[in-house]
Motif scaffolding. Structure first.
Motif, short mmCIF file in Angstrom:
data_model
loop_
_atom_site.label_atom_id
_atom_site.label_comp_id
_atom_site.label_asym_id
_atom_site.label_seq_id
_atom_site.Cartn_x
_atom_site.Cartn_y
_atom_site.Cartn_z
N ASN A 99 83.64 -0.95 72.46
CA ASN A 99 83.81 -1.98 71.45
C ASN A 99 82.92 -1.65 70.26
O ASN A 99 81.69 -1.64 70.37
CB ASN A 99 83.44 -3.35 72.04
N MET A 100 83.54 -1.37 69.12
CA MET A 100 82.82 -0.87 67.96
C MET A 100 82.46 -2.01 67.01
O MET A 100 83.33 -2.70 66.50
CB MET A 100 83.68 0.17 67.23
N GLY A 101 81.15 -2.20 66.79
CA GLY A 101 80.67 -3.19 65.85
C GLY A 101 80.74 -2.69 64.42
O GLY A 101 81.01 -1.50 64.17
N PRO A 102 80.49 -3.55 63.43
CA PRO A 102 80.63 -3.18 62.02
C PRO A 102 79.90 -1.91 61.59
O PRO A 102 80.50 -1.09 60.87
CB PRO A 102 80.11 -4.42 61.29
N PRO A 109 82.00 -7.98 67.53
CA PRO A 109 80.78 -8.52 66.94
C PRO A 109 79.56 -7.60 67.05
O PRO A 109 78.68 -7.62 66.20
CB PRO A 109 80.55 -9.82 67.73
N TYR A 110 79.51 -6.79 68.10
CA TYR A 110 78.43 -5.83 68.24
C TYR A 110 78.95 -4.62 69.02
O TYR A 110 79.94 -4.72 69.75
CB TYR A 110 77.22 -6.44 68.96
N THR A 111 78.29 -3.50 68.86
CA THR A 111 78.73 -2.28 69.54
C THR A 111 78.23 -2.27 70.97
O THR A 111 77.04 -2.42 71.23
CB THR A 111 78.21 -1.04 68.79
N THR A 112 79.16 -2.10 71.90
CA THR A 112 78.77 -2.04 73.31
C THR A 112 79.88 -1.39 74.12
O THR A 112 80.97 -1.11 73.62
CB THR A 112 78.46 -3.44 73.86
N ASP A 128 77.21 -4.34 81.10
CA ASP A 128 77.26 -4.33 79.63
C ASP A 128 76.11 -3.44 79.18
O ASP A 128 74.95 -3.79 79.34
CB ASP A 128 77.09 -5.76 79.10
N ILE A 129 76.44 -2.27 78.62
CA ILE A 129 75.40 -1.29 78.34
C ILE A 129 74.45 -1.74 77.25
O ILE A 129 73.25 -1.44 77.30
CB ILE A 129 76.03 0.09 77.99
N SER A 130 74.93 -2.48 76.25
CA SER A 130 74.04 -2.89 75.17
C SER A 130 73.07 -3.99 75.61
O SER A 130 71.99 -4.15 75.04
CB SER A 130 74.84 -3.37 73.96
N GLN A 131 73.46 -4.74 76.64
CA GLN A 131 72.58 -5.78 77.18
C GLN A 131 71.71 -5.25 78.32
O GLN A 131 70.87 -5.97 78.86
CB GLN A 131 73.41 -6.96 77.69
#
Length: 408
Positions: free
Chosen positions: A161-164, A298-301, A316-319
């Motif tokens: 999931n690609m964030g801005p 909303p955020y990259t993860t 969830d890798i970003s968390q």
């Protein structure tokens, strides 16, 4: 033993990342004797940060290898994807240890030629930059799977999931064009596909994929350049700072020219990649998987769900969080649950970049690098990505057996 002499081909953010994570060894155990890039400013930044007065500048990988090849102990190739082959094959012929940024190549024909030349050169040492293998997040999941704690894998659901900031990097730079980067699922997701192959320990039997560009499409109400745009102050893509995603914030000024992006509208700039894609995979061992990539999250993860015969894994890798659930024999509590908090060293890609960079140092020293992806693993992941693109383009299911046979 003396210092190992290396060169970098492609002086962009990824090349900088590898050298930055090796900075404590530069001019002690390794020496940067050459850099190659058509952008002289980028070359000067690399020399200032990692080189010395003797470090030579070249405009292309082939010219660097022709001049310095006999003096090199290894090479890092991080040029745009369409230019990997022109440097990789000469490096094979010189028997140089290579750290190659993903993907290997951008067409079936390139991959076939690269494998042929690799075998002809007697398979010199190479690490493919599948950085996800090196993250504590995926390393932990791999260990749980290999220990058999969730039994036989039945289904995997994986998503990127690609964030801005990441979307901005892709849609304003060279990665938005297939002729340079290859398809999005190859350029961006070949290491995600590698993780699926790594976890299942199985080749793919067949694959079906669907892709579309429906969000980042031309808009008549706004101009091509952000500086002229009436919605500039409220657009989440205007004046976006991509550096937090790519580097440590303290380094922004140090390599600012490498981070500079064109003033293009992400909607109106020309592009030929999708902004979302869904892929369904059947593995030879019976495991089924889905992989999705979506822009404008909303955020990259990355999310990962694995259903096994004895339990499940969700993360969830970003968390930095992983949840494990296992069957039990108790009628009171039919399952047990664990919540795992993952920590890492703070380097890029959730702690994977430093470990990958150090693996290249070990490769230079002739040491084994057990978790690394070699050329065959790299090509297999790229073949699956290209097959997914073929399916999405032609609208049919692609059988993999003939593709494997053609390449290997």
């Amino acid at each position: 033993m003396g210092m190992k002499k290396i060169a970098v081909i492609g002086c962009g953010v990824r090349g900088d990342c590898y050298l930055y994570n090796l900075r404590e060894y530069i001019n002690k155990e390794i020496e940067l004797i050459g850099v190659a890039d058509p952008n002289p400013v980028a070359c000067e930044i690399f020399i200032r940060n990692y080189g010395n007065p003797k470090t030579q500048i070249f405009t292309s990988g082939p010219s660097l290898l022709e001049k310095l090849g006999d003096n090199l102990d290894g090479v890092i190739i991080t040029s745009p994807n369409a230019y990997h082959k022109e440097s990789l094959i000469p490096a094979f012929q010189m028997k140089l240890p290579v750290l190659l940024e993903k993907p290997i190549g951008i067409t079936f024909e390139e991959l076939k030629e690269i494998w042929k030349e690799y075998v002809r050169a007697n398979q010199p040492p190479i690490i493919v930059g599948f950085v996800l293998r090196y993250t504590p997040f995926f390393s932990f999941i791999y260990r749980i799977v290999r220990m058999g704690k969730i039994g036989k894998i039945l289904i995997i659901e994986s998503s990127e999931n690609m964030g801005p900031p990441l979307v901005s990097l892709y849609l304003r730079g060279w990665r938005r064009k297939k002729e340079i980067a290859g398809p999005l699922i190859l350029e961006k997701c070949s290491h995600d596909i590698d993780i699926l192959l790594y976890l299942t320990q199985s080749r793919v039997k067949r694959i079906s994929s669907f892709s579309s560009l429906t969000h980042f499409i031309p808009r008549k109400d706004i101009p091509l350049h952000c500086k002229d745009c009436k919605i500039r102050k409220i657009c989440r893509y205007s004046d976006i700072n991509i550096s937090p995603y790519l580097i440590e914030s303290s380094r922004k000024k140090e390599i600012e020219p490498l981070l500079k992006q064109p003033d293009f509208c992400v909607f109106n700039i020309d592009k030929d990649i999708p902004d979302h894609q869904v892929t369904t995979i059947e593995f030879e061992n019976g495991t089924l998987a889905t992989f999705t990539i979506t822009m404008d999250h909303p955020y990259t993860t990355r999310y990962l769900f694995i259903k096994g015969t004895e339990g499940t894994i969700w993360g969830d890798i970003s968390q930095n969080k992983i949840f494990l659930k296992y069957h039990t024999s108790s009628k009171i509590s039919p399952y047990t649950e664990e919540k795992i908090e993952i920590s890492h060293d703070g380097s890029g890609h959730h702690g994977g970049d430093r470990s990958l960079s150090l693996s290249f140092l070990n490769l230079l020293k002739g040491r084994k690098v057990p978790q690394s992806a070699g050329l065959k693993e790299g090509i297999e992941a790229c073949l699956v990505a290209l097959a997914a693109e073929k399916s999405a383009t032609e609208g049919n299911t692609v059988e993999m057996e003939g593709i494997y046979r053609e390449i290997f």
